[in-house]
Design a protein around this motif. Structure first.
Motif, PDB file in Angstrom:
ATOM      1  N   VAL A  36       0.659  -1.469   0.003  1.00 29.21           N
ATOM      2  CA  VAL A  36       0.163  -0.464   0.203  1.00 29.21           C
ATOM      3  C   VAL A  36       0.850   1.258  -0.038  1.00 29.21           C
ATOM      4  CG1 VAL A  36      -1.686   1.479   1.053  1.00 29.21           C
ATOM      5  CG2 VAL A  36      -1.944  -1.143   1.079  1.00 29.21           C
ATOM      6  N   LEU A  37       1.308   2.018  -0.851  1.00 31.85           N
ATOM      7  CA  LEU A  37       1.586   3.437  -0.924  1.00 31.85           C
ATOM      8  C   LEU A  37       0.450   4.472  -0.789  1.00 31.85           C
ATOM      9  CD1 LEU A  37       3.730   2.368  -4.554  1.00 31.85           C
ATOM     10  CD2 LEU A  37       3.968   2.276  -2.059  1.00 31.85           C
ATOM     11  N   VAL A  38       1.307   5.324  -0.460  1.00 35.73           N
ATOM     12  CA  VAL A  38       0.653   7.075  -0.172  1.00 35.73           C
ATOM     13  C   VAL A  38       1.528   7.899  -1.382  1.00 35.73           C
ATOM     14  CG1 VAL A  38       0.533   8.694   1.733  1.00 35.73           C
ATOM     15  CG2 VAL A  38      -0.518   5.943   2.327  1.00 35.73           C
ATOM     16  N   ILE A  39       0.827   8.579  -1.918  1.00 30.96           N
ATOM     17  CA  ILE A  39       1.414   9.663  -2.456  1.00 30.96           C
ATOM     18  C   ILE A  39       1.075  10.396  -3.260  1.00 30.96           C
ATOM     19  CG2 ILE A  39       2.083   9.124  -5.896  1.00 30.96           C
ATOM     20  CD1 ILE A  39       1.522   5.899  -5.188  1.00 30.96           C
ATOM     21  N   ARG A  40       2.193  11.997  -3.100  1.00 30.65           N
ATOM     22  CA  ARG A  40       1.473  13.083  -2.940  1.00 30.65           C
ATOM     23  C   ARG A  40       1.606  13.013  -4.628  1.00 30.65           C
ATOM     24  NH1 ARG A  40       6.014  15.652  -1.537  1.00 30.65           N
ATOM     25  NH2 ARG A  40       5.731  15.350   0.845  1.00 30.65           N
ATOM     26  N   LYS A  41       0.329  13.287  -5.411  1.00 29.41           N
ATOM     27  CA  LYS A  41       0.732  13.633  -6.646  1.00 29.41           C
ATOM     28  C   LYS A  41       0.751  14.450  -7.147  1.00 29.41           C
ATOM     29  CE  LYS A  41      -3.558  12.173  -8.978  1.00 29.41           C
ATOM     30  NZ  LYS A  41      -5.122  12.719  -9.391  1.00 29.41           N
ATOM     31  N   GLY A  42       1.631  14.456  -8.647  1.00 28.72           N
ATOM     32  CA  GLY A  42       2.444  15.079  -9.129  1.00 28.72           C
ATOM     33  C   GLY A  42       3.079  16.076  -8.700  1.00 28.72           C
ATOM     34  N   GLY A  43       4.280  14.988  -7.587  1.00 30.57           N
ATOM     35  CA  GLY A  43       5.147  14.893  -7.610  1.00 30.57           C
ATOM     36  C   GLY A  43       6.062  15.747  -6.058  1.00 30.57           C
ATOM     37  N   HIS A  44       7.384  16.308  -6.062  1.00 32.90           N
ATOM     38  CA  HIS A  44       7.842  17.247  -4.738  1.00 32.90           C
ATOM     39  C   HIS A  44       7.471  18.904  -5.367  1.00 32.90           C
ATOM     40  CE1 HIS A  44       9.765  17.052  -0.768  1.00 32.90           C
ATOM     41  NE2 HIS A  44      10.227  18.954  -1.963  1.00 32.90           N
TER      42      HIS A  44
END
Length: 105
Positions: A36-44
């Motif tokens: 399960v990955l939590v991802i910040r959409k759009g990058g840093h």
């Protein structure tokens, strides 16, 4: 319907740690033996992006992705995903037998 999500990994929960996390029963069942990955959409985001998001009261969006592939925190990934019935939760296409694309960052 598939879509592509690009972003930075904030957190990776490996399959052997799923029981240690406070996941909803639906997400736990969906994840089963996957990551399960939590991802910040759009990058840093840049400092300017963070300030602009704060001023607009438009938070940086984080999404949850269930995948067969592990990822490191702060790694930039590009994933082909399908939406689920849960808002903000996706499953990678490879979890359904299709190929997933990932870029190291």
């Amino acid at each position: 319907m598939t879509e592509t999500i690009r972003g930075d990994v904030l957190h990776d929960i490996p399959p052997d740690e799923l029981d240690d996390e406070d996941l909803s029963p639906e997400l736990r069942a969906l994840a089963d033996s996957r990551h399960v990955l939590v991802i910040r959409k759009g990058g840093h985001p840049s400092m300017l992006d963070l300030v602009w998001a704060f001023v607009r009261r438009d938070p940086i969006e984080a999404v949850t992705v269930v995948t067969d592939r592990p990822a490191e925190e702060d790694e930039e990934v590009t994933l082909t995903v399908e939406g689920t019935d849960m808002p903000g939760v996706y499953v990678t296409a490879d979890a359904h037998g299709e190929k997933e694309s990932a870029d190291g960052g």
